[in-house]
Write a protein that holds these residues in place. Structure first.
Motif, PDB file in Angstrom:
ATOM      1  N   GLY A 184       0.801  -1.218   0.000  1.00 24.29           N
ATOM      2  CA  GLY A 184       0.000   0.000   0.000  1.00 24.29           C
ATOM      3  C   GLY A 184       0.831   1.263   0.000  1.00 24.29           C
ATOM      4  O   GLY A 184       0.279   2.365   0.020  1.00 24.29           O
ATOM      5  N   PHE A 185       2.166   1.120  -0.025  1.00 27.57           N
ATOM      6  CA  PHE A 185       3.024   2.312  -0.024  1.00 27.57           C
ATOM      7  C   PHE A 185       2.892   3.066  -1.340  1.00 27.57           C
ATOM      8  O   PHE A 185       2.920   4.293  -1.364  1.00 27.57           O
ATOM      9  N   LEU A 186       2.750   2.338  -2.431  1.00 25.18           N
ATOM     10  CA  LEU A 186       2.602   2.949  -3.747  1.00 25.18           C
ATOM     11  C   LEU A 186       1.153   2.937  -4.200  1.00 25.18           C
ATOM     12  O   LEU A 186       0.425   1.968  -3.962  1.00 25.18           O
ATOM     13  N   LEU A 187       0.765   4.000  -4.868  1.00 26.30           N
ATOM     14  CA  LEU A 187      -0.539   4.049  -5.513  1.00 26.30           C
ATOM     15  C   LEU A 187      -0.528   3.218  -6.779  1.00 26.30           C
ATOM     16  O   LEU A 187      -1.467   2.463  -7.057  1.00 26.30           O
ATOM     17  N   GLU A 188       0.558   3.333  -7.548  1.00 28.78           N
ATOM     18  CA  GLU A 188       0.656   2.566  -8.784  1.00 28.78           C
ATOM     19  C   GLU A 188       2.101   2.519  -9.259  1.00 28.78           C
ATOM     20  O   GLU A 188       2.944   3.317  -8.830  1.00 28.78           O
ATOM     21  N   ILE A 189       2.375   1.565 -10.127  1.00 26.27           N
ATOM     22  CA  ILE A 189       3.654   1.434 -10.805  1.00 26.27           C
ATOM     23  C   ILE A 189       3.401   1.745 -12.279  1.00 26.27           C
ATOM     24  O   ILE A 189       2.471   1.213 -12.878  1.00 26.27           O
ATOM     25  N   VAL A 190       4.223   2.596 -12.844  1.00 30.77           N
ATOM     26  CA  VAL A 190       4.042   3.029 -14.230  1.00 30.77           C
ATOM     27  C   VAL A 190       5.319   2.735 -15.006  1.00 30.77           C
ATOM     28  O   VAL A 190       6.416   3.063 -14.537  1.00 30.77           O
ATOM     29  N   GLU A 191       5.188   2.129 -16.154  1.00 29.10           N
ATOM     30  CA  GLU A 191       6.371   1.813 -16.944  1.00 29.10           C
ATOM     31  C   GLU A 191       7.167   3.079 -17.235  1.00 29.10           C
ATOM     32  O   GLU A 191       6.611   4.174 -17.412  1.00 29.10           O
ATOM     33  N   THR A 192       8.466   2.915 -17.295  1.00 34.71           N
ATOM     34  CA  THR A 192       9.373   4.057 -17.347  1.00 34.71           C
ATOM     35  C   THR A 192       9.074   5.002 -18.505  1.00 34.71           C
ATOM     36  O   THR A 192       9.096   6.230 -18.346  1.00 34.71           O
ATOM     37  N   ALA A 193       8.769   4.455 -19.667  1.00 33.99           N
ATOM     38  CA  ALA A 193       8.539   5.286 -20.845  1.00 33.99           C
ATOM     39  C   ALA A 193       7.320   6.190 -20.701  1.00 33.99           C
ATOM     40  O   ALA A 193       7.238   7.236 -21.344  1.00 33.99           O
ATOM     41  N   LYS A 194       6.388   5.795 -19.845  1.00 32.03           N
ATOM     42  CA  LYS A 194       5.157   6.561 -19.677  1.00 32.03           C
ATOM     43  C   LYS A 194       5.100   7.298 -18.342  1.00 32.03           C
ATOM     44  O   LYS A 194       4.104   7.952 -18.036  1.00 32.03           O
ATOM     45  N   PHE A 195       6.181   7.201 -17.570  1.00 36.43           N
ATOM     46  CA  PHE A 195       6.147   7.699 -16.197  1.00 36.43           C
ATOM     47  C   PHE A 195       5.960   9.206 -16.119  1.00 36.43           C
ATOM     48  O   PHE A 195       5.098   9.700 -15.389  1.00 36.43           O
ATOM     49  N   GLU A 196       6.750   9.957 -16.852  1.00 31.50           N
ATOM     50  CA  GLU A 196       6.664  11.416 -16.772  1.00 31.50           C
ATOM     51  C   GLU A 196       5.289  11.906 -17.204  1.00 31.50           C
ATOM     52  O   GLU A 196       4.719  12.824 -16.593  1.00 31.50           O
ATOM     53  N   ALA A 197       4.736  11.276 -18.242  1.00 27.88           N
ATOM     54  CA  ALA A 197       3.407  11.665 -18.712  1.00 27.88           C
ATOM     55  C   ALA A 197       2.353  11.357 -17.657  1.00 27.88           C
ATOM     56  O   ALA A 197       1.413  12.137 -17.450  1.00 27.88           O
TER      57      ALA A 197
END
Length: 266
Positions: A184-197
């Motif tokens: 529960g520490f993270l809300l979500e994991i986002v692939e690196t290529a899409k992270f900034e967006a």
């Protein structure tokens, strides 16, 4: 939301994009480790941004491929060498944690790579945390022979749950993004290529909503977690203020007209 932070020499950078403030820890050569001077500056920055009514959300991130390696251990022989100096040092990093924790507006931690020690504490003090798949997390106090301030531990317990907080503190182990998500520490994991967006989209989504509502909601959640009567009263006051606001009238009008509301923060 890419920032060319590595082109600057300042250890902390602030960029404002409309109603969004982006704070970047900028010590790539030290994996964004935080010095004593930087703890003081982080507290001042968060406090300043919190007082700016134009800012509706803060994003905290690290320059380059890491979020933050924690406190700069290289200066501990001088600034954190014994109990007396540790009390002074911990007052500084506790103030930084508190400034982000107590910010009346939402704070998002955008985490790449290493998120250790004081960096983990900073992330835990934020409201929302998203990370890339390569993120690593650790609370290495036991491996250094020191103890974390209780307020920092409170953030870690609230953010990851008591059992995970105990595991991290007792073992000093590193966990990956999937384990942090499961805790529960993270809300979500986002692939690196899409992270900034995704970071930009989340910040913009929050900033587009009624800021008085977000302030009231953050205060109410804080009151639930603290169980403090003063926090509950503040949450009630902020909640009452939303019903007398122009934004509430705008929200109702936009709903009736089936259009997107435009909130002014008043």
């Amino acid at each position: 939301m890419e920032i060319q932070a590595d082109r600057e020499n300042k250890p902390l950078l602030v960029e404002r994009r409309d109603n969004i403030a982006i704070v970047t820890i900028n010590r790539k050569s030290h994996k964004n480790a935080v010095s004593l001077a930087m703890w003081h500056e982080l507290a001042a920055l968060a406090t300043e941004l919190s007082g700016d009514r134009e800012i509706r959300v803060i994003v905290l991130r690290g320059a380059g491929d890491d979020f933050c390696a924690g406190a700069d251990i290289g200066e501990f022989d001088n600034v954190r060498r014994d109990a007396a100096t540790a009390r002074i040092y911990e007052a500084a990093n506790s103030a930084a944690f508190a400034a982000f924790r107590n910010a009346p507006i939402p704070v998002v931690a955008a985490i790449r790579g290493i998120c250790f020690g004081g960096g983990f504490g900073l992330a835990a003090a934020c409201d929302l945390r998203i990370a890339t798949p390569d993120a690593l997390f650790s609370v290495p106090a036991a491996k250094l022979g020191l103890a974390y301030p209780h307020d920092a531990m409170a953030d870690i317990v609230h953010a990851s749950g008591p059992q995970m907080a105990k595991y991290l503190a007792f073992s000093g182990a590193r966990i990956d993004a999937q384990a942090a998500l499961a805790a529960g520490f993270l809300l979500e994991i986002v692939e690196t290529a899409k992270f900034e967006a995704r970071v930009a989209m989340l910040a913009e989504e929050i900033a587009a909503n009624a800021p008085l509502s977000n302030r009231a909601s953050k205060a109410a959640i804080r009151a639930v977690l603290s169980g403090d009567a003063a926090d509950a009263m503040r949450a009630k006051t902020l909640g009452d203020e939303t019903f007398d606001s122009a934004d509430y009238a705008e929200g109702r009008a936009a709903f009736t007209a089936r259009r997107k509301p435009v909130f002014a923060g008043r």
